[in-house]
Design an enzyme around this catalytic site. Structure first.
Site, PDB file in Angstrom:
ATOM      1  N   LYS A 154       0.835  -1.197   0.000  1.00 10.83           N
ATOM      2  CA  LYS A 154       0.000   0.000   0.000  1.00 10.83           C
ATOM      3  C   LYS A 154       0.873   1.251   0.000  1.00 10.83           C
ATOM      4  O   LYS A 154       1.455   1.621   1.012  1.00 10.83           O
ATOM      5  CB  LYS A 154      -0.905   0.021   1.241  1.00 10.83           C
ATOM      6  N   GLU A 157      -1.270   7.589  -0.229  1.00 15.50           N
ATOM      7  CA  GLU A 157      -2.252   8.099  -1.200  1.00 15.50           C
ATOM      8  C   GLU A 157      -1.704   9.226  -2.059  1.00 15.50           C
ATOM      9  O   GLU A 157      -2.082   9.371  -3.209  1.00 15.50           O
ATOM     10  CB  GLU A 157      -3.471   8.639  -0.438  1.00 15.50           C
ATOM     11  N   GLY A 207       6.602   5.106   8.309  1.00 15.30           N
ATOM     12  CA  GLY A 207       5.767   6.304   8.385  1.00 15.30           C
ATOM     13  C   GLY A 207       5.961   6.984   9.718  1.00 15.30           C
ATOM     14  O   GLY A 207       7.009   6.847  10.366  1.00 15.30           O
ATOM     15  N   GLU A 210       3.275   8.239  15.180  1.00 13.72           N
ATOM     16  CA  GLU A 210       1.876   8.218  15.615  1.00 13.72           C
ATOM     17  C   GLU A 210       1.100   7.072  14.934  1.00 13.72           C
ATOM     18  O   GLU A 210       0.395   6.298  15.600  1.00 13.72           O
ATOM     19  CB  GLU A 210       1.273   9.567  15.227  1.00 13.72           C
ATOM     20  N   GLY A 212       2.497   4.505  13.471  1.00 17.12           N
ATOM     21  CA  GLY A 212       3.183   3.276  13.881  1.00 17.12           C
ATOM     22  C   GLY A 212       2.581   2.700  15.153  1.00 17.12           C
ATOM     23  O   GLY A 212       2.402   1.487  15.309  1.00 17.12           O
ATOM     24  N   GLU A 229       9.445   1.326  10.873  1.00 12.95           N
ATOM     25  CA  GLU A 229      10.511   2.295  10.614  1.00 12.95           C
ATOM     26  C   GLU A 229       9.840   3.656  10.708  1.00 12.95           C
ATOM     27  O   GLU A 229       9.053   4.019   9.835  1.00 12.95           O
ATOM     28  CB  GLU A 229      11.109   2.031   9.230  1.00 12.95           C
ATOM     29  N   CYS A 263      13.351  10.669   7.109  1.00 14.51           N
ATOM     30  CA  CYS A 263      13.376  10.229   8.503  1.00 14.51           C
ATOM     31  C   CYS A 263      14.791  10.287   9.082  1.00 14.51           C
ATOM     32  O   CYS A 263      14.962  10.359  10.290  1.00 14.51           O
ATOM     33  CB  CYS A 263      12.794   8.827   8.636  1.00 14.51           C
ATOM     34  N   GLU A 354       9.735  16.035  14.945  1.00 15.31           N
ATOM     35  CA  GLU A 354      10.175  15.760  13.571  1.00 15.31           C
ATOM     36  C   GLU A 354       9.445  16.743  12.669  1.00 15.31           C
ATOM     37  O   GLU A 354       8.249  16.581  12.393  1.00 15.31           O
ATOM     38  CB  GLU A 354       9.822  14.317  13.183  1.00 15.31           C
TER      39      GLU A 354
HETATM   40  P1  NDP Z   1       1.639   8.482   7.943  1.00 18.42           P
HETATM   41  O1  NDP Z   1       2.356   7.773   9.007  1.00 18.42           O
HETATM   42  O2  NDP Z   1       0.208   8.826   8.125  1.00 18.42           O
HETATM   43  O3  NDP Z   1       1.719   7.668   6.555  1.00 18.42           O
HETATM   44  C1  NDP Z   1       2.524   6.557   6.300  1.00 18.42           C
HETATM   45  C2  NDP Z   1       1.728   5.439   5.625  1.00 18.42           C
HETATM   46  O4  NDP Z   1       0.785   4.902   6.566  1.00 18.42           O
HETATM   47  C3  NDP Z   1       0.921   5.884   4.417  1.00 18.42           C
HETATM   48  O5  NDP Z   1       0.902   4.856   3.449  1.00 18.42           O
HETATM   49  C4  NDP Z   1      -0.460   6.065   5.020  1.00 18.42           C
HETATM   50  O6  NDP Z   1      -1.486   5.969   4.058  1.00 18.42           O
HETATM   51  C5  NDP Z   1      -0.509   4.904   5.986  1.00 18.42           C
HETATM   52  N1  NDP Z   1      -1.495   5.045   7.060  1.00 18.42           N
HETATM   53  C6  NDP Z   1      -2.074   6.170   7.554  1.00 18.42           C
HETATM   54  N2  NDP Z   1      -2.937   5.850   8.536  1.00 18.42           N
HETATM   55  C7  NDP Z   1      -2.900   4.516   8.689  1.00 18.42           C
HETATM   56  C8  NDP Z   1      -3.568   3.593   9.553  1.00 18.42           C
HETATM   57  N3  NDP Z   1      -4.425   4.009  10.478  1.00 18.42           N
HETATM   58  N4  NDP Z   1      -3.271   2.282   9.431  1.00 18.42           N
HETATM   59  C9  NDP Z   1      -2.406   1.845   8.515  1.00 18.42           C
HETATM   60  N5  NDP Z   1      -1.752   2.662   7.661  1.00 18.42           N
HETATM   61  C10 NDP Z   1      -1.996   3.990   7.751  1.00 18.42           C
HETATM   62  O7  NDP Z   1       2.455   9.777   7.620  1.00 18.42           O
HETATM   63  P2  NDP Z   1       1.836  11.167   7.095  1.00 18.42           P
HETATM   64  O8  NDP Z   1       1.720  11.061   5.641  1.00 18.42           O
HETATM   65  O9  NDP Z   1       0.603  11.549   7.853  1.00 18.42           O
HETATM   66  O10 NDP Z   1       2.967  12.181   7.524  1.00 18.42           O
HETATM   67  C11 NDP Z   1       2.880  12.855   8.777  1.00 18.42           C
HETATM   68  C12 NDP Z   1       4.218  12.972   9.432  1.00 18.42           C
HETATM   69  O11 NDP Z   1       4.759  11.668   9.633  1.00 18.42           O
HETATM   70  C13 NDP Z   1       5.282  13.689   8.631  1.00 18.42           C
HETATM   71  O12 NDP Z   1       5.184  15.050   8.745  1.00 18.42           O
HETATM   72  C14 NDP Z   1       6.525  13.108   9.244  1.00 18.42           C
HETATM   73  O13 NDP Z   1       6.821  13.794  10.431  1.00 18.42           O
HETATM   74  C15 NDP Z   1       6.157  11.689   9.544  1.00 18.42           C
HETATM   75  N6  NDP Z   1       6.581  10.751   8.490  1.00 18.42           N
HETATM   76  C16 NDP Z   1       7.702  10.031   8.685  1.00 18.42           C
HETATM   77  C17 NDP Z   1       8.147   9.186   7.704  1.00 18.42           C
HETATM   78  C18 NDP Z   1       9.388   8.409   7.873  1.00 18.42           C
HETATM   79  O14 NDP Z   1      10.004   8.019   6.882  1.00 18.42           O
HETATM   80  N7  NDP Z   1       9.794   8.123   9.087  1.00 18.42           N
HETATM   81  C19 NDP Z   1       7.465   9.035   6.430  1.00 18.42           C
HETATM   82  C20 NDP Z   1       6.253   9.798   6.329  1.00 18.42           C
HETATM   83  C21 NDP Z   1       5.857  10.617   7.340  1.00 18.42           C
HETATM   84  P3  NDP Z   1      -2.127   7.298   3.383  1.00 18.42           P
HETATM   85  O15 NDP Z   1      -1.017   8.199   3.020  1.00 18.42           O
HETATM   86  O16 NDP Z   1      -2.805   6.735   2.195  1.00 18.42           O
HETATM   87  O17 NDP Z   1      -3.030   7.864   4.393  1.00 18.42           O
END
Ligand code: NDP
Length: 451
Positions: A154, A157, A207, A210, A212, A229, A263, A354
């Site tokens: 997945k 989006e 991701g 939160e 995670g 991660e 990250c 972050e």
């Molecule tokens: P998210 O953690 O929301 O997104 C990461 C992935 O998780 C996306 O594919 C998202 O799908 C999916 N996801 C979201 N909600 C759920 C859920 N309840 N259950 C399972 N999967 C889910 O990151 P954000 O895009 O909201 O970014 C917000 C902040 O997170 C950033 O500003 C940054 O601080 C941090 N971040 C850190 C990353 C890293 O590499 N460590 C990467 C991305 C973000 P979808 O996008 O379709 O909602």
């Protein structure tokens, strides 16, 4: 089925409209992966390796198309996208070679022969963020497929395009239908469904910390395996005896690269007080050289942020302490300039969270012990750097810093053959290298009585 509009963050123009999956489509993808599992795990190891090798070659052959797609969807400079697509090919080459090198042990026991087997887990849910869409997809797909699992991947989006193309290339490579299923839909619906689905054996997630946490909670119902991660707030520690010119020339790219949406971003630059003023001057000079603009221009080094929401979030951290702010294009696109905040205390908000944008906090420290204390004064523990001319000190500090990845006199974090992952709230489990295979297989112990 509802649709989703994918934007180019550099122009805010729509790139494509895609059908958006919901729970039913998630269930169908899991069912397809489940049906494909017995066949895929039975493929002879050398043949599985050959298929992965063919996928690597197809990524190379389609490299320019994939790089341009990534640049348009993420706003990433084309030079970075080319590098990341090159890494994707290397990842599949690496795991093609790893298939038959990940084996069990024989263990001396009384009355028989004891040995271990490495077995695939089954159907995996791979959840990928928007900052490195194709690279992170490959970090999970490579070891997952090498171990004989089938997957539902997945993408975020906001950035589904290269994952979809990668899905097509897996079929072109000859990997059977159903082994790799790409699911484009909202995380809170289809991501959550994968996390809770009884037929999904493991979630590989990258991701925010939160989300995670939600993944861990959701996985508890089925005792699903998870690797996480997550976020980071890494320290770039610069001692006064370092090659200050070299450290300062490298530092902007370690925090403004990918527009700070990394990250591993070294967004806390800790500088020994004796060198603080000199280093800050050098850092500002070096930052003036970062080329911000059209991601499709080969010379560009920093593009826009991913979205208007992300820009708003980043801007909320810049309301004082600004020692330098660069330029960014006007008009359309989610632009934000390189920003240096100094002097910052480690307790200040820009040093705690972050930010995930091009904002660096420069923090003074007094001595070695103080540097380690400040570096560790964060809930995160992903990455970091140490710059010093004293080798023994470099090794002492490398052992003292609580993070999964650390570099000495360098700001690099990620290599195909070495383990990558976090301490503390940056997550657990390791990606890349032979270590990643541990997270994509189970160990079975077999005892054969010979008495
Ligand atoms: P998210 O953690 O929301 O997104 C990461 C992935 O998780 C996306 O594919 C998202 O799908 C999916 N996801 C979201 N909600 C759920 C859920 N309840 N259950 C399972 N999967 C889910 O990151 P954000 O895009 O909201 O970014 C917000 C902040 O997170 C950033 O500003 C940054 O601080 C941090 N971040 C850190 C990353 C890293 O590499 N460590 C990467 C991305 C973000 P979808 O996008 O379709 O909602």
């Amino acid at each position: 089925m509802s649709t989703l509009t994918v934007l180019n963050p550099a122009t805010e123009e729509p790139l494509v409209e895609l059908p958006e999956a919901g729970v039913d489509e998630a269930d169908r993808a899991v069912a397809a992966a489940k049906a494909a599992f017995p066949g895929w795990r039975a493929v002879a190891p050398a043949d599985r390796g050959r298929l992965l090798r063919r996928l690597a070659t197809l990524v190379e052959e389609n490299g320019e198309e994939l790089a341009l797609l990534e640049t348009r969807n993420v706003g990433k400079p084309i030079g970075d996208s080319r590098g990341e697509v090159g890494m994707v090919a290397d990842v599949f080459h690496f795991y093609a070679g790893a298939v038959d090198k990940h084996h069990g042990e024989t263990i001396p026991v009384a009355g028989g022969v004891d040995f271990t087997l490495r077995e695939p887990l089954g159907v995996l849910g791979l959840i990928v963020p928007w900052n490195f869409p194709i690279a992170i997809s490959s970090w999970k797909l490579g070891p997952a497929l090498a171990c004989g699992n089938t997957v539902v991947l997945k993408p975020a989006e906001l950035t589904p395009l290269t994952a979809r193309r990668l899905g097509e290339l897996t079929l072109e490579a000859g990997i059977p239908e159903g082994v790799v299923n790409i699911l484009v839909g909202p995380g809170r619906i289809v991501g959550q469904r994968l996390v809770e689905h009884p037929d999904v054996a493991k979630i590989g997630f990258t991701g925010s910390t939160e989300v995670g946490r939600k993944v861990m909670e959701g996985a508890a119902g089925t005792i699903k395996r998870v690797t996480l991660e997550l976020g980071g707030k890494s320290a770039n520690i610069v001692f006064a005896d370092a090659d200050l010119e070299k450290a300062a020339a490298s530092a902007p790219y370690a925090v403004f690269g990918n527009a700070g949406q990394d990250c591993c971003a070294r967004s806390r630059i800790l500088v020994e007080r004796a060198a603080y003023d000199r280093f800050l001057d050098l850092l500002i000079e070096a930052t003036k050289g970062v080329k911000v603009g059209d991601p499709e221009e080969p010379a560009t080094e920093m593009g826009p942020l991913i979205s208007a929401d992300q820009r708003e979030k980043v801007a909320s951290y810049v309301n004082g302490q600004v020692a330098f702010q660069g330029d960014a294009p006007d008009g359309k696109g989610f632009w934000f300039p390189c920003t240096i905040l100094a002097p910052v205390e480690n307790s200040d908000r820009p040093a705690r969270d972050e930010i995930f944008g091009p904002v660096a906090a420069v923090i003074p420290f007094e001595n070695e012990a103080d540097a380690v204390r400040l570096a560790n004064d964060t809930p995160y523990g992903l990455s970091g750097s140490i710059w010093t001319g004293d080798g023994a000190r470099a090794l002492r500090v490398a052992q003292g810093v609580e993070s999964g990845v650390i570099s000495i006199n360098s700001n690099t974090s990620v290599r195909v053959s070495t383990p990558f992952g976090g301490f503390k709230q940056s997550g657990f489990g390791r990606e890349l290298g032979m270590h990643a295979l541990e997270g994509y297989s189970e160990v079975k112990n077999v005892y054969f009585a010979t008495d």
